[in-house]
Enzyme design. Sequence first.
Site, PDB file in Angstrom:
ATOM      1  N   ASN A  17     -41.894 -37.731  21.994  1.00  0.00           N
ATOM      2  CA  ASN A  17     -40.780 -37.703  22.945  1.00  0.00           C
ATOM      3  C   ASN A  17     -40.658 -38.993  23.733  1.00  0.00           C
ATOM      4  O   ASN A  17     -39.585 -39.338  24.206  1.00  0.00           O
ATOM      5  CB  ASN A  17     -40.922 -36.526  23.909  1.00  0.00           C
ATOM      6  CG  ASN A  17     -40.225 -35.294  23.374  1.00  0.00           C
ATOM      7  OD1 ASN A  17     -39.660 -35.316  22.286  1.00  0.00           O
ATOM      8  ND2 ASN A  17     -40.262 -34.219  24.133  1.00  0.00           N
ATOM      9  N   HIS A  65     -47.338 -28.790  21.001  1.00  0.00           N
ATOM     10  CA  HIS A  65     -45.914 -29.127  21.119  1.00  0.00           C
ATOM     11  C   HIS A  65     -45.223 -29.250  19.761  1.00  0.00           C
ATOM     12  O   HIS A  65     -45.558 -30.127  18.968  1.00  0.00           O
ATOM     13  CB  HIS A  65     -45.792 -30.443  21.910  1.00  0.00           C
ATOM     14  CG  HIS A  65     -44.385 -30.906  22.074  1.00  0.00           C
ATOM     15  ND1 HIS A  65     -44.007 -32.211  21.958  1.00  0.00           N
ATOM     16  CD2 HIS A  65     -43.253 -30.217  22.351  1.00  0.00           C
ATOM     17  CE1 HIS A  65     -42.708 -32.312  22.150  1.00  0.00           C
ATOM     18  NE2 HIS A  65     -42.229 -31.114  22.391  1.00  0.00           N
ATOM     19  N   SER A  86     -43.043 -30.027  26.472  1.00  0.00           N
ATOM     20  CA  SER A  86     -43.160 -31.427  26.056  1.00  0.00           C
ATOM     21  C   SER A  86     -43.418 -32.320  27.249  1.00  0.00           C
ATOM     22  O   SER A  86     -43.705 -33.488  27.104  1.00  0.00           O
ATOM     23  CB  SER A  86     -41.872 -31.864  25.372  1.00  0.00           C
ATOM     24  OG  SER A  86     -40.775 -31.506  26.164  1.00  0.00           O
ATOM     25  N   GLU A 136     -47.816 -31.748  18.231  1.00  0.00           N
ATOM     26  CA  GLU A 136     -48.756 -32.528  19.035  1.00  0.00           C
ATOM     27  C   GLU A 136     -49.718 -31.574  19.745  1.00  0.00           C
ATOM     28  O   GLU A 136     -49.273 -30.629  20.414  1.00  0.00           O
ATOM     29  CB  GLU A 136     -47.991 -33.377  20.066  1.00  0.00           C
ATOM     30  CG  GLU A 136     -47.177 -34.484  19.413  1.00  0.00           C
ATOM     31  CD  GLU A 136     -46.226 -35.184  20.368  1.00  0.00           C
ATOM     32  OE1 GLU A 136     -46.103 -36.404  20.295  1.00  0.00           O
ATOM     33  OE2 GLU A 136     -45.576 -34.497  21.195  1.00  0.00           O
TER      34      GLU A 136
HETATM   35  N1  3HC Z   1     -32.930 -24.458  12.210  1.00  0.00           N
HETATM   36  C1  3HC Z   1     -33.597 -24.265  11.041  1.00  0.00           C
HETATM   37  N2  3HC Z   1     -33.384 -24.999   9.950  1.00  0.00           N
HETATM   38  C2  3HC Z   1     -32.483 -25.969  10.023  1.00  0.00           C
HETATM   39  C3  3HC Z   1     -31.747 -26.231  11.187  1.00  0.00           C
HETATM   40  C4  3HC Z   1     -32.015 -25.428  12.326  1.00  0.00           C
HETATM   41  N3  3HC Z   1     -31.392 -25.613  13.504  1.00  0.00           N
HETATM   42  N4  3HC Z   1     -30.905 -27.258  10.940  1.00  0.00           N
HETATM   43  C5  3HC Z   1     -31.111 -27.623   9.680  1.00  0.00           C
HETATM   44  N5  3HC Z   1     -32.077 -26.863   9.120  1.00  0.00           N
HETATM   45  C6  3HC Z   1     -32.634 -26.959   7.775  1.00  0.00           C
HETATM   46  C7  3HC Z   1     -31.918 -26.061   6.855  1.00  0.00           C
HETATM   47  O1  3HC Z   1     -32.808 -25.654   5.862  1.00  0.00           O
HETATM   48  C8  3HC Z   1     -30.859 -26.974   6.275  1.00  0.00           C
HETATM   49  O2  3HC Z   1     -30.361 -26.582   5.064  1.00  0.00           O
HETATM   50  P1  3HC Z   1     -29.126 -25.549   4.980  1.00  0.00           P
HETATM   51  O3  3HC Z   1     -28.094 -25.976   5.960  1.00  0.00           O
HETATM   52  O4  3HC Z   1     -28.709 -25.668   3.580  1.00  0.00           O
HETATM   53  O5  3HC Z   1     -29.690 -24.203   5.283  1.00  0.00           O
HETATM   54  C9  3HC Z   1     -31.629 -28.256   6.091  1.00  0.00           C
HETATM   55  O6  3HC Z   1     -32.473 -28.308   7.265  1.00  0.00           O
HETATM   56  C10 3HC Z   1     -30.776 -29.465   6.005  1.00  0.00           C
HETATM   57  O7  3HC Z   1     -29.905 -29.457   7.087  1.00  0.00           O
HETATM   58  P2  3HC Z   1     -28.546 -30.279   7.111  1.00  0.00           P
HETATM   59  O8  3HC Z   1     -28.030 -30.429   5.720  1.00  0.00           O
HETATM   60  O9  3HC Z   1     -27.674 -29.641   8.147  1.00  0.00           O
HETATM   61  O10 3HC Z   1     -28.844 -31.682   7.726  1.00  0.00           O
HETATM   62  P3  3HC Z   1     -30.031 -32.704   7.568  1.00  0.00           P
HETATM   63  O11 3HC Z   1     -30.375 -32.992   6.168  1.00  0.00           O
HETATM   64  O12 3HC Z   1     -29.661 -33.796   8.491  1.00  0.00           O
HETATM   65  O13 3HC Z   1     -31.323 -31.986   8.175  1.00  0.00           O
HETATM   66  C11 3HC Z   1     -32.485 -31.873  10.265  1.00  0.00           C
HETATM   67  C12 3HC Z   1     -31.306 -31.385   9.440  1.00  0.00           C
HETATM   68  C13 3HC Z   1     -33.787 -31.446   9.581  1.00  0.00           C
HETATM   69  C14 3HC Z   1     -32.372 -31.200  11.618  1.00  0.00           C
HETATM   70  C15 3HC Z   1     -32.422 -33.429  10.337  1.00  0.00           C
HETATM   71  O14 3HC Z   1     -31.146 -33.828  10.736  1.00  0.00           O
HETATM   72  C16 3HC Z   1     -33.403 -34.019  11.292  1.00  0.00           C
HETATM   73  O15 3HC Z   1     -34.564 -34.212  10.972  1.00  0.00           O
HETATM   74  N6  3HC Z   1     -32.924 -34.360  12.510  1.00  0.00           N
HETATM   75  C17 3HC Z   1     -33.760 -34.931  13.550  1.00  0.00           C
HETATM   76  C18 3HC Z   1     -34.495 -33.822  14.234  1.00  0.00           C
HETATM   77  C19 3HC Z   1     -35.379 -34.334  15.311  1.00  0.00           C
HETATM   78  O16 3HC Z   1     -35.483 -35.509  15.610  1.00  0.00           O
HETATM   79  N7  3HC Z   1     -36.059 -33.398  15.979  1.00  0.00           N
HETATM   80  C20 3HC Z   1     -36.907 -33.705  17.103  1.00  0.00           C
HETATM   81  C21 3HC Z   1     -36.166 -33.405  18.338  1.00  0.00           C
HETATM   82  S1  3HC Z   1     -37.111 -33.728  19.781  1.00  0.00           S
HETATM   83  C22 3HC Z   1     -37.889 -32.294  20.092  1.00  0.00           C
HETATM   84  O17 3HC Z   1     -37.699 -31.297  19.460  1.00  0.00           O
HETATM   85  C23 3HC Z   1     -38.869 -32.330  21.199  1.00  0.00           C
HETATM   86  C24 3HC Z   1     -38.617 -31.279  22.253  1.00  0.00           C
HETATM   87  O18 3HC Z   1     -39.625 -31.400  23.211  1.00  0.00           O
HETATM   88  C25 3HC Z   1     -37.285 -31.369  22.917  1.00  0.00           C
END
Ligand code: 3HC
Length: 291
Positions: free
Chosen positions: A198, A147, A126, A159
């Site tokens: 990001n 990404h 990233s 991306e």
């Molecule tokens: N891996 C795979 N699937 C996952 C997961 C994980 N770590 N965490 C959650 N999920 C999926 C599962 O299917 C889960 O359902 P389940 O628990 O029944 O199996 C479903 O998402 C729903 O999860 P939760 O009920 O625990 O919680 P949420 O409804 O809040 O969803 C989330 C989880 C999709 C992670 C949501 O909270 C979200 O969108 N969070 C923000 C994530 C974000 O901003 N990501 C970008 C990060 S920056 C990045 O990655 C850039 C890099 O360069 C660092």
Amino acid sequence: MSENPLQDIKHVTVIGAGAMGSQIAMVCALAGYDTDVVDIAQEAVDRAAEQLHSRMDRDVSKGRRTREDVDAAFERMTFSTDRDECAAQADFVIEAAVEDLTIKRQVFAELDAVCPEHTILATNSSNIVSSRVADATNRPEKVCNVHFFNPALVMKCVEVVPNPATSPETVETAMALARSIGKEPVQLKKEVPGFVANRLLGALRTEALKLYEDGVADYEDIDVAAKTALNHPMGPFELMDMVGIDVVYLIRLAEYEQTGDPASLPAESIREKYEAGEYGRKSGRGWYDYE
Ligand code: 3HC
């Protein structure tokens, strides 16, 4: 441009079996690609396989996927420590290893030596733009950033970022690959460390850390505000724990190396957590406790 940019893309090799690499590979295998997940350590590869199996079991039990689809995807996957053997068959490589420029340059040079001529070499980084690794290869026109976001099984955005030498065909193929695995790719016009998402996230995180370090509010309350006032699915501190505080720290350091701007350095509280080994969910403790 070719009629079907994916006609030569059957085999994807993902370098790095961490949270990102393993989930990127799973997404590719689920979409029908023969896919390798490669890591140096057998332990990392075994852990990735175990976590993916339990994640897929959960998806099947919740009716999100069928057992047949999941079994077929695992049939298409190879978990391996033999990078060169896998890369020699790859049409598309996605490097998702550690955010360290020296290591990445070495990996790209070695991949260049073993991959077929047509193979595209992409990095999931990233923050390390692909021009910094492209010149370690003899195929800079086939190198770009692709990404993904964490968790890669769920997040739709990818991306695609060309470096000045990347060919339009490479961009087209990377965009098509991302679409073919069910993602919604965003194409950048030029390189900038951090890319788009990001940088947006970084602005929020920097402000959140400043509010916390200045004693304006507790991190739990800042998370609540992000969720209830802005409708974010997670607060910035919860998100750091999910992405990994080590990843956040290393991203900031890589940015500092590129900008030389002290404002790019990791915040004090991030450095302390990094040095204490409190990386977030993966280590059992970060901002929150997961024991
Ligand atoms: N891996 C795979 N699937 C996952 C997961 C994980 N770590 N965490 C959650 N999920 C999926 C599962 O299917 C889960 O359902 P389940 O628990 O029944 O199996 C479903 O998402 C729903 O999860 P939760 O009920 O625990 O919680 P949420 O409804 O809040 O969803 C989330 C989880 C999709 C992670 C949501 O909270 C979200 O969108 N969070 C923000 C994530 C974000 O901003 N990501 C970008 C990060 S920056 C990045 O990655 C850039 C890099 O360069 C660092």
